[in-house]
Design an enzyme around this catalytic site. Structure first.
Site, mmCIF file in Angstrom:
data_model
loop_
_atom_site.group_PDB
_atom_site.id
_atom_site.type_symbol
_atom_site.label_atom_id
_atom_site.label_comp_id
_atom_site.label_asym_id
_atom_site.label_seq_id
_atom_site.Cartn_x
_atom_site.Cartn_y
_atom_site.Cartn_z
ATOM 1 N N LYS A 67 37.352 -55.528 37.079
ATOM 2 C CA LYS A 67 38.166 -56.031 38.144
ATOM 3 C C LYS A 67 37.252 -56.524 39.358
ATOM 4 O O LYS A 67 36.132 -56.265 39.425
ATOM 5 C CB LYS A 67 39.030 -54.474 38.633
ATOM 6 C CG LYS A 67 38.047 -53.520 38.885
ATOM 7 C CD LYS A 67 38.650 -51.979 38.986
ATOM 8 C CE LYS A 67 37.687 -50.915 39.162
ATOM 9 N NZ LYS A 67 38.190 -49.742 39.209
ATOM 10 N N TYR A 89 25.490 -66.922 67.933
ATOM 11 C CA TYR A 89 26.625 -66.451 68.906
ATOM 12 C C TYR A 89 26.076 -65.229 69.783
ATOM 13 O O TYR A 89 25.433 -64.587 69.221
ATOM 14 C CB TYR A 89 27.704 -65.922 67.985
ATOM 15 C CG TYR A 89 28.581 -66.987 67.181
ATOM 16 C CD1 TYR A 89 29.161 -68.058 67.913
ATOM 17 C CD2 TYR A 89 28.500 -67.264 65.953
ATOM 18 C CE1 TYR A 89 30.004 -69.101 67.513
ATOM 19 C CE2 TYR A 89 29.326 -68.022 65.299
ATOM 20 C CZ TYR A 89 29.898 -69.090 65.983
ATOM 21 O OH TYR A 89 30.634 -70.175 65.409
HETATM 22 C C1 PLP Z 1 37.413 -48.909 38.672
HETATM 23 C C2 PLP Z 1 37.842 -47.923 37.905
HETATM 24 C C3 PLP Z 1 37.259 -47.794 36.570
HETATM 25 C C4 PLP Z 1 35.496 -48.041 36.720
HETATM 26 O O1 PLP Z 1 34.869 -47.025 37.392
HETATM 27 P P1 PLP Z 1 33.393 -47.324 37.554
HETATM 28 O O2 PLP Z 1 33.077 -46.066 38.303
HETATM 29 O O3 PLP Z 1 32.892 -48.512 38.178
HETATM 30 O O4 PLP Z 1 32.736 -47.234 36.120
HETATM 31 C C5 PLP Z 1 37.611 -47.052 35.578
HETATM 32 N N1 PLP Z 1 38.970 -46.589 35.697
HETATM 33 C C6 PLP Z 1 39.978 -46.728 36.692
HETATM 34 C C7 PLP Z 1 41.025 -46.229 36.872
HETATM 35 C C8 PLP Z 1 39.241 -47.579 37.977
HETATM 36 O O5 PLP Z 1 40.177 -47.657 38.753
#
Ligand code: PLP
Length: 719
Positions: free
Chosen positions: A384, A611
């Site tokens: 993601k 800036y």
């Molecule tokens: C983001 C997420 C993960 C991965 O988490 P990490 O701590 O980066 O390994 C796993 N499960 C869910 C539901 C998530 O939202």
């Protein structure tokens, strides 16, 4: 395009290209003329239709079925084919001249040749494919597919009578005159008007259906496949029979077109498509180069054999001749293909600011994390947020290649991006999807999370089968149906449109192993497994159960499950420096961030930078302007000396305020810095290193936030 696992099409195009070489070298003539006829005049006649079907598959569904008004893909195809044609004409021109083929040729003849026959015996294919594509594009605008296909069949029928079935036509003098008139314009009916359209249309039909992935079971898929294989074998036998019969009775004028070639190609294409394989970029172009270059290799082999007096081996033995031409053609096509693939990616990528992704370190992290996996558990990497800034398609593609075939993403649009990038395997959407997007879940073969029992009903009401995982809330109170609501959860299993493939929960205190957090985490796991066993007792099948993310896998591997949804650890990082220092798993950070130095300049005492005049020089200083800014994800909080960049192995503090697209650093005292040099924003330079932990600490956050905010404007380059 469901999962775009079309690598098998590329592979078969390569086989087809070698069959075309066979047509032009007759490999079996020195052994048995009849066998050679069957191989080169019948079997190898599947090669060119296959090429055409692949073109139709990728290019035409959008115009024939989608009635798309976006003409860019069409123009791109025409431009590319014309370019290839022009290049091929030039390459073969010396041979034309040497053979005296262009002598005494009028302008009209030359244009006819350019449009239909091609300037060399194999080049007819290029103008023919353009003609066919344009024809189908025009027909597609006016007619439904059924009518369009009828027209194509009629054209093919007409072509057939000027090709393999010519002998029958000769019995009707009026018709024979018509054909002979046409043969003044082109020498074969195997061309863009009569031969090409039907195969393009069949390819387009396949390209259209495969955009709706069937939710059929593996059993049905196998049955369908067996049916296609049988159909192919039967129509192939018919093809051989048809070809030999026509040959025996001297009916053929030419031998490219057969009746049974149509079903034969349809079945063959279905069989090839059922072999799901990731495309390899270089493979895509190899067949084209083999096709274009092989006549040159025939000349080369013959020439070399003559010079070395080896004709007996390399020319008179037709099989050795064929093999040597194949070898040379394959080799030169590979080199040419590589040259172009390489040059395609070379431009722009390191022009401004970019991320380098170290494949070896990624594979290393995968293998150390795999070592932690409890028995029966496999990785389901979280890609993601653009794979935590690393580039989702790039990362998932590399992981696909090392055998990982399950991923999780946050949203439907992320899932679609992965599919469009050719990522295969299961993709679980962890977050909420608005009902308006439900059709996309099926179209791109994405698995949706059921975020609670109300949402389950919503998904079911959409009315089409849908792959889902059910989320259980065991104490984080974010998404998921409460673990206490076993009754409601069991009801989800009665909804007939939901194909429940998994059930999961998310741990929220697993980064710590303090007694309090351990107790909480173990209670979460216990609540989760109680739900699972209660469901199983009621006869609900939960094929996959999972609860571990990165910290869960590292700190609580004994909590087990079928998947570990690892995110941050896969990228070689944990959320904070103290976590990674206390961790025994040897993780290696995968990414570095680099930027070009756009300008090197002097500023004089009393002058300010950037800036708000936030920095004023007390004495003469040397500064460098980096082409990276907060819009690229470099936190603005690092302004005015809080952060730094590395140049030539030395640390240069950020001076003044970070801008949206640029950042100014102070390089006073660092020798030899020139415009166009590269500065390191995250990563190593000489003995110095800036880690993502440094930046997270300087800005009061965790590494996850820094990484996932790295901007879309940065190129992601695998190294
Ligand atoms: C983001 C997420 C993960 C991965 O988490 P990490 O701590 O980066 O390994 C796993 N499960 C869910 C539901 C998530 O939202």
């Amino acid at each position: 395009m469901d999962t775009k696992l079309t690598g098998s099409l590329d592979d078969c195009k390569i086989i087809a290209a070698f069959l075309v070489i066979a047509i032009h070298t007759s490999p079996l003539t020195s052994f048995n003329a009849e066998a050679d006829f069957v191989l080169t005049r019948i079997l190898a006649r599947t090669a060119v239709p296959f090429f055409l079907m692949v073109t139709g598959y990728f290019l035409l569904p959008q115009y024939i079925f989608g009635k798309s008004m976006d003409h860019r893909p069409l123009l791109r195809f025409v431009r590319k084919t014309l370019l290839l044609y022009a290049a091929a004409i030039l390459i073969f021109l010396p041979v034309n001249l040497y053979a005296g083929q262009l002598e005494d040729m009028g302008a009209a003849d030359f244009i006819r040749m350019l449009l239909f026959d091609g300037t060399f015996y194999h080049l007819w294919y290029l103008p023919a494919s353009i003609t066919g594509v344009l024809l189908l594009w025009m027909l597609g605008k006016k007619f439904s597919f059924q009518i369009l296909f009828m027209i194509c069949l009629a054209l093919y029928g007409f072509g057939l009578s000027g090709d393999s079935y010519y002998g029958f036509i000769m019995k009707l003098p009026a018709v024979e005159d018509l054909y002979n008139g046409l043969f003044h314009i082109f020498s074969h009916t195997r061309n863009g008007l009569f031969y090409v359209p039907v195969f393009l249309a069949m390819g387009a039909r396949f390209g259209h259906t495969s955009s709706y992935p069937s939710c059929v079971s593996a059993y049905l898929r196998n049955r369908k496949r067996r049916f296609h294989i049988c159909g192919f074998l039967i129509s192939l036998l018919l093809l051989i029979f048809e070809g030999m019969l026509l040959h025996r009775f001297h009916v053929q004028r030419h031998d490219s077109m057969y009746l049974s070639l149509l079903p034969c190609m349809a079945f063959l294409f279905a069989v090839v498509l059922s072999i799901k394989k990731r495309p390899v970029p270089v493979f895509r172009s190899i067949s084209t180069w083999i096709y274009l270059l092989h006549p040159l290799m025939i000349i080369l082999v013959r020439g070399a054999a003559k010079l070395t007096h080896c004709q007996a081996v390399f020319v008179e033995n037709s099989l050795i001749h064929y093999i040597s031409v194949c070898f040379l053609s394959g080799f030169s096509a590979w080199m040419t293909g590589r040259y172009f693939t390489f040059h395609k990616h070379r431009y722009d990528l390191k022009g401004r600011a970019w991320i380098e992704v170290d494949r070896k370190k990624l594979s290393h992290n995968v293998s150390v994390l795999k070592d932690l996996l409890p028995p029966g558990c496999k990785l389901m990497p979280a890609v993601k947020a653009n794979a935590y800034g690393h580039g989702a398609v790039l990362i998932a593609g590399i992981l696909n290649q090392i055998g990982i075939d399950s991923f999780c993403a946050a949203s439907v649009s992320e899932g679609i991006e992965l599919r469009k990038g050719g990522v295969c395997g299961e993709i679980l959407i962890l977050g909420y999807t608005h009902p308006e997007y439900f059709p996309l879940l099926g179209k791109y073969d994405l698995t949706q999370t059921v975020i609670n029992s109300r949402y389950a009903k919503l998904l079911n009401e959409y009315g089409k089968p849908m792959k889902v995982h059910i989320k259980i809330d065991t104490g984080m109170h974010r998404l998921g149906e409460r673990a206490e609501h076993v009754e409601e959860i069991a009801h989800i299993f009665e909804l007939k449109n939901l194909m429940i493939e998994g059930i999961y929960t998310h741990l929220c205190a697993d980064e710590s192993t303090s007694p309090k957090d351990r107790a909480f985490t173990e209670a979460q796991a216990k609540a989760f497994y109680q739900v699972v066993s209660a469901l199983r007792k009621r006869g609900c099948s939960c094929p996959r159960v999972h609860l571990l993310a990165s910290y869960g896998l590292i700190n609580y591997p004994e909590l087990s499950g079928d998947y570990a949804r690892v995110g941050i650890a896969l990228y070689g990082v944990l959320s904070s420096r103290s976590d990674v220092e206390g961790c025994s798993v040897p993780l290696l950070p995968v990414l570095s961030v680099k930027a070009r130095i756009a300008a090197v300049r002097d500023i004089f005492p009393g002058e300010s930078v950037g800036y708000g005049l936030a920095y004023t020089a007390a004495e003469k200083r040397k500064i460098a302007v980096l082409s990276i800014g907060y819009a690229d994800g470099l936190p603005r909080a690092l302004s005015c000396g809080k952060g730094s960049a590395l140049v030539n192995g030395r640390r240069a503090p950020i001076t003044g305020r970070i801008c949206m697209d640029q950042t100014i650093i102070d390089i006073t005292g660092i020798p030899g810095v020139r415009e166009g040099d590269i500065a390191v924003v995250i990563g190593r330079s000489g003995g110095e290193e800036i880690t993502v932990y440094d930046i997270a600490e300087q800005t009061g956050t965790i590494t996850n936030e820094i990484l996932s905010r790295l901007g879309g404007r940065l190129e992601r380059i695998p190294v």
